[in-house]
Design a protein around this motif. Structure first.
Motif, mmCIF file in Angstrom:
data_model
loop_
_atom_site.group_PDB
_atom_site.id
_atom_site.type_symbol
_atom_site.label_atom_id
_atom_site.label_comp_id
_atom_site.label_asym_id
_atom_site.label_seq_id
_atom_site.Cartn_x
_atom_site.Cartn_y
_atom_site.Cartn_z
ATOM 1 N N SER A 26 16.048 -38.820 -30.260
ATOM 2 C CA SER A 26 15.533 -40.009 -29.576
ATOM 3 C C SER A 26 14.491 -39.674 -28.510
ATOM 4 C CB SER A 26 16.691 -40.791 -28.956
ATOM 5 O OG SER A 26 17.388 -39.978 -28.041
ATOM 6 N N GLY A 27 13.997 -38.453 -28.511
ATOM 7 C CA GLY A 27 12.943 -38.096 -27.554
ATOM 8 C C GLY A 27 13.366 -36.998 -26.595
ATOM 9 N N THR A 28 12.732 -36.976 -25.430
ATOM 10 C CA THR A 28 12.981 -35.935 -24.430
ATOM 11 C C THR A 28 14.414 -36.030 -23.907
ATOM 12 O OG1 THR A 28 10.673 -35.983 -23.771
ATOM 13 C CG2 THR A 28 12.203 -34.979 -22.224
ATOM 14 N N VAL A 29 15.056 -34.879 -23.801
ATOM 15 C CA VAL A 29 16.419 -34.797 -23.271
ATOM 16 C C VAL A 29 16.329 -34.224 -21.861
ATOM 17 C CG1 VAL A 29 18.692 -33.727 -23.537
ATOM 18 C CG2 VAL A 29 17.399 -34.445 -25.562
ATOM 19 N N TYR A 30 16.960 -34.934 -20.920
ATOM 20 C CA TYR A 30 16.963 -34.494 -19.531
ATOM 21 C C TYR A 30 18.337 -33.940 -19.191
ATOM 22 C CZ TYR A 30 12.550 -36.872 -19.013
ATOM 23 O OH TYR A 30 11.244 -37.246 -19.152
ATOM 24 N N PRO A 73 13.348 -31.983 -17.890
ATOM 25 C CA PRO A 73 13.308 -31.992 -19.356
ATOM 26 C C PRO A 73 13.803 -30.637 -19.876
ATOM 27 C CG PRO A 73 11.184 -32.651 -18.433
ATOM 28 C CD PRO A 73 12.021 -32.146 -17.304
ATOM 29 N N ILE A 74 14.786 -30.667 -20.746
ATOM 30 C CA ILE A 74 15.319 -29.397 -21.266
ATOM 31 C C ILE A 74 15.126 -29.252 -22.769
ATOM 32 C CG2 ILE A 74 17.021 -29.086 -19.426
ATOM 33 C CD1 ILE A 74 19.099 -30.038 -21.550
ATOM 34 N N GLY A 75 14.646 -30.301 -23.414
ATOM 35 C CA GLY A 75 14.427 -30.206 -24.857
ATOM 36 C C GLY A 75 14.112 -31.556 -25.449
ATOM 37 N N ARG A 76 14.014 -31.572 -26.783
ATOM 38 C CA ARG A 76 13.762 -32.821 -27.497
ATOM 39 C C ARG A 76 14.899 -33.063 -28.467
ATOM 40 N NH1 ARG A 76 9.664 -35.675 -26.868
ATOM 41 N NH2 ARG A 76 9.652 -36.617 -28.936
#
Length: 178
Positions: free
Chosen positions: A117-121, A111-114
């Protein structure tokens, strides 16, 4: 009475005043994503372009979707970016990351951020060099976003190293002495 240097100075100033608009147009062809204005009359657009050229900045035109885009060289490869002043770091699509020689495994995703649409991987990365016109940044923090990103983002890990970012109507001026 010696007037040679004064005449030379006046001639030089006159020449520079005459040639500077032409040089500005030449610079635009290389660094600006839109054609020069058709009118030869001074305008806000012409002044913005001239100021950017004189200060070493880059002018980007707002595109039909409301965003600004730039082509920059990343580790010796041309990459198309959406300029995202709200992005903390540079984010590369999987396709762009592979094009510049970066590799990763699915196990590397974290996970690198939000995002909206939610959590960004993504995969944390460090880019050796990003060059946009005359400006070069080294060791730029970035992330590879293998899925869900349509265009790479030129974020603050690069933009913060410029002398400034300014929006003037439908033009964004990057860098320079602004």
């Amino acid at each position: 009475m010696r007037t040679g240097p004064i005449i030379l100075l006046v001639a030089t100033v006159a020449f520079v005043s005459w040639i500077a608009p032409g040089l500005s147009a030449h610079k635009e062809e290389r660094s600006v994503m839109a054609p020069a204005p058709a009118s030869s009359e001074p305008s806000s657009e012409a002044e913005t372009r001239r100021e950017a050229w004189l200060t070493g900045g880059t002018v980007l035109e707002r595109q039909g979707d409301g965003h600004f885009y730039a082509d920059a060289e990343v580790d010796s490869r041309q990459t198309h970016f959406l300029v995202d002043t709200g992005a903390t770091i540079v984010a590369l699509t999987g396709v762009d990351a592979r094009a510049i020689g970066l590799t990763w495994e699915d196990a590397d995703l974290v996970p690198i951020g939000r995002g909206a649409s939610g959590t960004v991987y993504g995969v944390p990365a460090r880019l050796e060099r990003i060059r946009l016109d005359g400006f070069e940044a080294r060791n730029v923090d970035a992330a590879i976003i293998p899925e869900g990103l349509d265009v790479s983002l030129l974020g603050q890990s690069f933009l913060a190293q410029l002398r400034g970012v300014r929006i003037d109507g439908d033009r964004m001026v990057l860098g320079g002495n602004i």
